[in-house]
Design a protein around this motif. Structure first.
Motif, PDB file in Angstrom:
ATOM      1  N   ASP A 142       0.811  -1.216   0.000  1.00 54.67           N
ATOM      2  CA  ASP A 142       0.000   0.000   0.000  1.00 54.67           C
ATOM      3  C   ASP A 142       0.846   1.268   0.000  1.00 54.67           C
ATOM      4  OD1 ASP A 142      -2.336  -1.441  -0.001  1.00 54.67           O
ATOM      5  OD2 ASP A 142      -2.532  -1.431   2.176  1.00 54.67           O
ATOM      6  N   CYS A 143       2.153   1.146  -0.108  1.00 49.14           N
ATOM      7  CA  CYS A 143       3.029   2.315  -0.025  1.00 49.14           C
ATOM      8  C   CYS A 143       3.052   3.114  -1.317  1.00 49.14           C
ATOM      9  CB  CYS A 143       4.452   1.904   0.341  1.00 49.14           C
ATOM     10  SG  CYS A 143       4.548   1.230   2.010  1.00 49.14           S
ATOM     11  N   GLU A 144       2.633   2.509  -2.410  1.00 46.22           N
ATOM     12  CA  GLU A 144       2.590   3.220  -3.679  1.00 46.22           C
ATOM     13  C   GLU A 144       1.228   3.015  -4.313  1.00 46.22           C
ATOM     14  OE1 GLU A 144       4.978   3.011  -7.836  1.00 46.22           O
ATOM     15  OE2 GLU A 144       6.180   3.097  -6.011  1.00 46.22           O
ATOM     16  N   VAL A 145       0.650   4.101  -4.809  1.00 48.44           N
ATOM     17  CA  VAL A 145      -0.619   4.038  -5.522  1.00 48.44           C
ATOM     18  C   VAL A 145      -0.447   4.773  -6.847  1.00 48.44           C
ATOM     19  CG1 VAL A 145      -1.996   3.850  -3.414  1.00 48.44           C
ATOM     20  CG2 VAL A 145      -1.577   6.099  -4.390  1.00 48.44           C
ATOM     21  N   HIS A 146      -1.408   4.574  -7.754  1.00 48.34           N
ATOM     22  CA  HIS A 146      -1.347   5.206  -9.063  1.00 48.34           C
ATOM     23  C   HIS A 146      -2.664   5.906  -9.354  1.00 48.34           C
ATOM     24  CE1 HIS A 146       1.741   2.050  -9.223  1.00 48.34           C
ATOM     25  NE2 HIS A 146       2.415   2.992  -9.847  1.00 48.34           N
ATOM     26  N   ALA A 147      -2.587   6.895 -10.221  1.00 50.11           N
ATOM     27  CA  ALA A 147      -3.777   7.650 -10.600  1.00 50.11           C
ATOM     28  C   ALA A 147      -3.650   8.082 -12.059  1.00 50.11           C
ATOM     29  CB  ALA A 147      -3.931   8.870  -9.701  1.00 50.11           C
ATOM     30  N   THR A 148      -4.791   8.296 -12.698  1.00 52.80           N
ATOM     31  CA  THR A 148      -4.827   8.737 -14.092  1.00 52.80           C
ATOM     32  C   THR A 148      -5.822   9.877 -14.218  1.00 52.80           C
ATOM     33  OG1 THR A 148      -4.300   6.503 -14.852  1.00 52.80           O
ATOM     34  CG2 THR A 148      -5.257   7.997 -16.464  1.00 52.80           C
ATOM     35  N   MET A 149      -5.426  10.902 -15.002  1.00 58.76           N
ATOM     36  CA  MET A 149      -6.239  12.095 -15.208  1.00 58.76           C
ATOM     37  C   MET A 149      -6.144  12.480 -16.680  1.00 58.76           C
ATOM     38  SD  MET A 149      -5.301  15.872 -13.652  1.00 58.76           S
ATOM     39  CE  MET A 149      -5.819  15.490 -11.993  1.00 58.76           C
ATOM     40  N   ASP A 150      -7.181  13.119 -17.208  1.00 58.45           N
ATOM     41  CA  ASP A 150      -7.066  13.627 -18.573  1.00 58.45           C
ATOM     42  C   ASP A 150      -6.474  15.033 -18.541  1.00 58.45           C
ATOM     43  OD1 ASP A 150      -9.151  15.467 -18.051  1.00 58.45           O
ATOM     44  OD2 ASP A 150     -10.635  14.300 -19.155  1.00 58.45           O
ATOM     45  N   LEU A 151      -6.194  15.596 -19.700  1.00 61.51           N
ATOM     46  CA  LEU A 151      -5.556  16.913 -19.754  1.00 61.51           C
ATOM     47  C   LEU A 151      -6.521  18.062 -19.478  1.00 61.51           C
ATOM     48  CD1 LEU A 151      -3.013  16.514 -22.694  1.00 61.51           C
ATOM     49  CD2 LEU A 151      -2.619  16.423 -20.236  1.00 61.51           C
ATOM     50  N   ASN A 152      -7.780  17.738 -19.160  1.00 60.28           N
ATOM     51  CA  ASN A 152      -8.739  18.744 -18.709  1.00 60.28           C
ATOM     52  C   ASN A 152      -8.875  18.744 -17.193  1.00 60.28           C
ATOM     53  OD1 ASN A 152      -9.563  19.855 -21.254  1.00 60.28           O
ATOM     54  ND2 ASN A 152     -10.559  17.889 -21.646  1.00 60.28           N
ATOM     55  N   TYR A 158      -8.033   6.750  -9.372  1.00 55.85           N
ATOM     56  CA  TYR A 158      -7.173   7.156  -8.264  1.00 55.85           C
ATOM     57  C   TYR A 158      -7.141   6.015  -7.261  1.00 55.85           C
ATOM     58  CZ  TYR A 158      -4.845  10.441  -5.101  1.00 55.85           C
ATOM     59  OH  TYR A 158      -3.921  11.102  -4.315  1.00 55.85           O
ATOM     60  N   ASP A 159      -6.015   5.319  -7.190  1.00 57.77           N
ATOM     61  CA  ASP A 159      -5.843   4.168  -6.312  1.00 57.77           C
ATOM     62  C   ASP A 159      -6.939   3.147  -6.617  1.00 57.77           C
ATOM     63  OD1 ASP A 159      -4.711   2.550  -4.340  1.00 57.77           O
ATOM     64  OD2 ASP A 159      -5.794   3.520  -2.717  1.00 57.77           O
ATOM     65  N   ARG A 160      -7.856   2.916  -5.744  1.00 53.43           N
ATOM     66  CA  ARG A 160      -8.917   1.920  -5.964  1.00 53.43           C
ATOM     67  C   ARG A 160     -10.220   2.559  -6.449  1.00 53.43           C
ATOM     68  NH1 ARG A 160      -7.250  -0.348  -0.322  1.00 53.43           N
ATOM     69  NH2 ARG A 160      -5.471  -1.613  -0.922  1.00 53.43           N
ATOM     70  N   LYS A 161     -10.242   3.871  -6.573  1.00 56.03           N
ATOM     71  CA  LYS A 161     -11.461   4.575  -6.970  1.00 56.03           C
ATOM     72  C   LYS A 161     -11.473   4.829  -8.476  1.00 56.03           C
ATOM     73  CE  LYS A 161     -11.613   7.036  -2.602  1.00 56.03           C
ATOM     74  NZ  LYS A 161     -11.388   8.312  -1.962  1.00 56.03           N
ATOM     75  N   TRP A 162     -12.599   4.545  -9.101  1.00 56.75           N
ATOM     76  CA  TRP A 162     -12.780   4.794 -10.528  1.00 56.75           C
ATOM     77  C   TRP A 162     -13.798   5.906 -10.727  1.00 56.75           C
ATOM     78  CZ3 TRP A 162      -9.915   3.006 -14.424  1.00 56.75           C
ATOM     79  CH2 TRP A 162      -9.070   1.920 -14.153  1.00 56.75           C
ATOM     80  N   PHE A 163     -13.551   6.768 -11.699  1.00 55.78           N
ATOM     81  CA  PHE A 163     -14.442   7.882 -12.002  1.00 55.78           C
ATOM     82  C   PHE A 163     -14.986   7.776 -13.423  1.00 55.78           C
ATOM     83  CE2 PHE A 163     -11.251   9.035  -8.917  1.00 55.78           C
ATOM     84  CZ  PHE A 163     -12.038   9.416  -7.852  1.00 55.78           C
ATOM     85  N   VAL A 164     -14.676   6.664 -14.091  1.00 49.04           N
ATOM     86  CA  VAL A 164     -15.202   6.355 -15.418  1.00 49.04           C
ATOM     87  C   VAL A 164     -15.629   4.894 -15.415  1.00 49.04           C
ATOM     88  CG1 VAL A 164     -13.794   8.052 -16.650  1.00 49.04           C
ATOM     89  CG2 VAL A 164     -12.902   5.754 -16.308  1.00 49.04           C
ATOM     90  N   SER A 165     -16.396   4.533 -16.422  1.00 45.86           N
ATOM     91  CA  SER A 165     -16.836   3.141 -16.512  1.00 45.86           C
ATOM     92  C   SER A 165     -16.731   2.678 -17.964  1.00 45.86           C
ATOM     93  CB  SER A 165     -18.283   3.016 -16.011  1.00 45.86           C
ATOM     94  OG  SER A 165     -19.121   3.853 -16.774  1.00 45.86           O
ATOM     95  N   GLY A 166     -17.163   1.470 -18.194  1.00 44.21           N
ATOM     96  CA  GLY A 166     -17.230   0.927 -19.540  1.00 44.21           C
ATOM     97  C   GLY A 166     -15.879   0.743 -20.204  1.00 44.21           C
TER      98      GLY A 166
END
Length: 157
Positions: A103-113, A119-127
């Motif tokens: 659990d010492c490292e997590v990853h996240a993804t964002m668009d350029l907007n 973010y870690d275990r949370k998703w903000f998109v689907s499909g």
């Protein structure tokens, strides 16, 4: 305990790091422990993100807003501009807490907007976008990253 309670104000400094992703200038302002021996930002209690292109300027007041509600807190240590679906790039973040554990490292993804995708275990998109990002993150973490360094002190905040 909150991350801001860990260090005295004298031990903390604002640092500025800049890079680009396509035509977007990325600035990260980090309020971190002042440890000049450390090559990357560690123990940051606040990190601001500024995305700028010729049309607009987007600022997230705190990159750590989606931090899991665990006792550990993570700070962005590096970011990577990655090719996304239909040539829409993403910013892939690697966050760490200085430890060496699952659990010492997590990853996240964002668009350029400035919209979070994952973010870690949370998703903000689907499909299909979620499936694509989930598959690609296993490749993205191997790509060359821009490491946030404790080298450029920022006076603007």
């Amino acid at each position: 305990m909150f991350a801001s309670d860990v260090f005295a104000a004298d031990d903390m400094r604002w640092f500025k790091n800049e890079t680009a992703c396509n035509e977007v200038k990325i600035t990260v302002l980090s309020y971190c422990q002042n440890d000049v021996d450390e090559m990357v930002n560690t123990f940051c209690v606040q990190q601001k993100l500024i995305l700028e292109n010729s049309d607009k300027k987007i600022m997230l007041s705190n990159l750590l807003e989606k931090e899991p509600s665990r006792n550990e807190f993570h700070s962005v240590r590096s970011l990577t501009c990655v090719a996304g679906k239909n040539n829409k790039p993403y910013i892939y973040f690697s966050l760490g807490n200085g430890g060496n554990c699952n659990d010492c490292e997590v990853h996240a993804t964002m668009d350029l907007n400035g919209r979070w995708k994952h973010y870690d275990r949370k998703w903000f998109v689907s499909g299909s976008e979620r499936k694509y990002i989930d598959r690609q993150e296993k490749v993205w973490w191997k790509e060359d990253s821009f490491y946030l360094k404790n080298k450029i002190e920022n006076v603007e905040k």
